[in-house]
Scaffold this active site. Structure first.
Site, mmCIF file in Angstrom:
data_model
loop_
_atom_site.group_PDB
_atom_site.id
_atom_site.type_symbol
_atom_site.label_atom_id
_atom_site.label_comp_id
_atom_site.label_asym_id
_atom_site.label_seq_id
_atom_site.Cartn_x
_atom_site.Cartn_y
_atom_site.Cartn_z
ATOM 1 C CE LYS A 132 12.420 -2.826 10.534
ATOM 2 N NZ LYS A 132 12.380 -4.278 10.204
ATOM 3 N N GLY A 133 8.200 2.114 8.350
ATOM 4 C CA GLY A 133 7.160 2.267 7.325
ATOM 5 C C GLY A 133 7.305 3.478 6.423
ATOM 6 C CD GLU A 143 3.680 6.891 11.005
ATOM 7 O OE1 GLU A 143 4.668 6.455 10.396
ATOM 8 O OE2 GLU A 143 3.282 6.408 12.088
ATOM 9 C CG ASP A 144 3.704 4.012 7.658
ATOM 10 O OD1 ASP A 144 3.320 4.601 8.692
ATOM 11 O OD2 ASP A 144 3.944 2.783 7.648
ATOM 12 C CG ASP A 188 -5.299 2.645 11.660
ATOM 13 O OD1 ASP A 188 -6.401 2.983 11.212
ATOM 14 O OD2 ASP A 188 -5.062 1.487 12.059
ATOM 15 C CE LYS A 209 -5.503 1.964 6.717
ATOM 16 N NZ LYS A 209 -5.259 0.623 7.309
ATOM 17 C CG PHE A 238 -3.603 -4.386 6.473
ATOM 18 C CD1 PHE A 238 -3.463 -3.824 7.737
ATOM 19 C CD2 PHE A 238 -2.486 -4.975 5.877
ATOM 20 C CE1 PHE A 238 -2.241 -3.839 8.395
ATOM 21 C CE2 PHE A 238 -1.259 -4.995 6.528
ATOM 22 C CZ PHE A 238 -1.136 -4.426 7.791
ATOM 23 C CG ASP A 251 5.320 -4.103 7.829
ATOM 24 O OD1 ASP A 251 4.814 -3.011 8.195
ATOM 25 O OD2 ASP A 251 5.497 -5.058 8.611
ATOM 26 N NE ARG A 299 9.237 -3.045 6.705
ATOM 27 C CZ ARG A 299 8.446 -2.453 7.600
ATOM 28 N NH1 ARG A 299 7.808 -1.346 7.286
ATOM 29 N NH2 ARG A 299 8.296 -2.963 8.798
#
Ligand code: IMP
Ligand code: MG
Length: 176
Positions: free
Chosen positions: A42-43, A99-100, A103, A131, A152, A159, A165
């Protein structure tokens, strides 16, 4: 983790201007070539809707995947699977994964491996936040909104335990 404070990291204005620049870069890169933008739910949902509306690609197709990883909260899982796959064919098309955050790279490593077998002409990744210093897998992002060294973050689709969100900007979670 109990949230003490949300510290502003990227403002609405900064995000809007980066998203417009990314859309222009992506348009210039693909020109009129057949292209599918795949949102990683969902990000990436908020980023995706802003990005595709800023793009001018004439035949852009949109699709969605949802990946599940074990656990919630801030630990990035290493075991990834589809809970929802794309519905349109990727055969003979360029694919842009939206993509959000990239990482450790485990999530994108899984998705690239899966999509490689689908006959796409090319696979590229646009990440709102990269990141890159935390990478465990060799995953290169092709288009990046913001590089981030640490922290973070939440907001703009991203989220913490399903919350935050809907915030229009991006914040760092400061734990108690
Ligand atoms: P990776 O597999 O380690 O690259 O994990 C990427 C995913 O972990 C992202 O799509 C997010 O869902 C999640 N993630 C990584 N960092 C953060 C963060 O700072 N806030 C919220 N989610 C994060
Ligand atoms: Mg994600």
């Amino acid at each position: 983790m109990k949230v003490k404070e949300l510290k502003p990291v990227f403002s609405q204005e900064q995000i809007t201007s980066r998203v417009a620049a990314l859309a222009a870069d992506i348009d210039a890169h693909y020109d009129q070539a057949p292209l599918v933008a795949v949102c990683v739910l969902k990000g990436a949902c908020v980023f995706f809707t802003d990005l595709v509306r800023a793009m001018k690609h004439p035949t852009l197709e949109l699709d969605f995947v949802r990946l599940s990883s074990y656990g919630t909260g801030d630990s990035s899982s290493r075991t990834v699977s589809f809970t929802k796959d794309v519905e349109i064919s990727l055969q003979g098309k360029h694919v842009l994964i939206v993509e959000d955050i990239v990482d450790t790279g485990h999530t994108m490593d899984f998705l690239l491996r899966q999509f490689m077998a689908r006959g796409a002409i090319s696979l590229r990744i646009v990440a709102l936040v990269d990141k890159c210093e935390r990478r465990e897998m060799q995953i290169a992002t092709d288009f990046v909104g913001f590089p981030l060294e640490s922290g973070f973050i939440v907001g703009y689709g991203i989220d913490y335990a399903e919350r935050y969100r809907n915030l229009p900007a991006i914040y760092e979670v400061v734990p108690e």
